[in-house]
Motif scaffolding. Structure first.
Motif: not given
Length: 363
Positions: A234-239, A243-246
């Protein structure tokens, strides 16, 4: 046998059986039991056949170094610590991850045959190769297979810059009337092995894969290895859902590490260190306990056909199903050989010379 001579941008094609034989003879020379050597070779070969260059034979050096340093136990006493009709907890005794993983998923499958479901958690193992290898073991037995593992810290959590999470892959395989469905994915944007491939080729990585030590998006692969970090899926940040990958990565740590009594990614070490503390999680679901197997395959096939026949995006020629590209690549490479990059082949030659076995091709 093949003739050395690089083609296709610095690659040479090597027959799969020659690659398998080379891996086995390297591991045998290092004292690995033949049965275990063949399991590792099968796992690495499957990765290269399916086009997963990051987890194929280029990983062999990692295992050789781990064995030579004493970080990998070549004669592990794999022990069942706790067990019930549908579950087990295993200590891998610092063995080769592929050997420990094959034992654990086999046990999960056996329990699923008797109880409908088998869950096996593993602690004290090592890097186990591609997660899909174990999920497919269950699919071949007419079951749904799930496999996951934690790994050393390489990924920054959403909102952080420090390496804290592993690439923590998840795989799920399910039988159909044709090739199995196979989802095999890292919970980071990419696995670290892909960066290693770009590093060998001296190429910049795509923007969005990783950050440098200051948290800035970078295409410089050396900046990532030098205290930078991969990004969660999902990359940097939540956009775009970082946060889902995290969260998925933490899920893997919970099921693999904390549940097993092992540890979480922040404390996992390199393969060449003692007690690397890699932990795994396996599940086999006996489809017949829920619905007739042939009916399940029929419904899976129908779902896949409906997806593939749905309206295409104008920029895409077809809709792929997870695992499909890998099976097509495998069919091709079994016929014409596996492309091995020149720097990887050089590394394999150096391994052969160092430990005293024939090089690939006997050259």
């Amino acid at each position: 046998m093949f003739e050395k001579g690089y083609v296709d941008g610095g690659y040479v094609r090597v027959p799969g059986e020659e690659l398998f034989s080379f891996i086995v003879r390297v591991l045998l020379k290092l004292g690995v039991p033949e049965e275990h050597a063949k399991i590792v070779a099968d796992n690495l070969l499957m990765a290269d056949l399916r086009g997963i260059e990051s987890h194929g034979v280029q990983r062999l050096k990692r295992y050789v170094d781990g064995i030579l340093s004493g970080g990998i136990n070549i004669n592990p006493r794999i022990e069942i610590l706790r067990e019930g009709p549908s579950y087990a907890l295993i200590d891998g005794d610092e063995g080769l991850g592929q050997v420990v993983g094959q034992r654990a998923m086999s046990l999960a499958i056996e329990k699923a045959k008797d109880s409908g479901i088998g869950v096996v958690a593993v602690r004290n193992s090592n890097h186990y190769g591609i997660a899909g290898y174990y999920a497919l073991m269950a699919a071949r037995e007419g079951m749904i297979g799930i496999s996951m593992t934690n790994s050393r810290p390489l990924v920054a959590p959403t909102g952080g810059v420090e390496r804290f999470l592993g690439t923590n892959p998840i795989a799920l395989a399910a039988p159909t009337k044709d090739k199995p469905f196979l989802l095999d994915m890292a919970t980071s944007v990419v696995p670290i092995g892909k960066l290693e491939v770009y590093r060998r080729k001296n190429k910049p990585i795509p923007e969005g894969w990783a950050i440098d030590a200051g948290g800035n998006l970078t295409r410089d692969v050396e900046a990532v290895f030098n205290e930078g970090a991969l990004l969660p899926l999902g990359g940097l940040g939540e956009l775009f859902g970082g946060h889902k990958g995290y969260g998925l990565s933490l899920m893997v740590d919970i099921l693999s590490g904390i549940l097993s009594g092992g540890t979480w990614s922040r404390h996992v070490k390199n393969t060449n260190e003692r007690k690397s503390e890699v932990d795994h999680f396996f599940m086999a679901i006996n489809i017949e306990a829920f619905t007739p197997l042939e009916e399940f395959k029929e419904r899976m096939t129908k779902m896949i056909d409906e997806i593939k026949s749905s309206k295409k995006h104008p920029d895409f020629e077809r809709i792929w199903i997870h695992g499909e590209k890998g099976f097509l690549t495998q069919e091709t490479r079994l016929k014409i050989g596996i492309p091995i990059y020149k720097k990887v082949l050089k590394e394999l030659d150096e391994i052969a010379d160092k430990i005293g076995v024939d090089r690939i091709g006997g050259v």
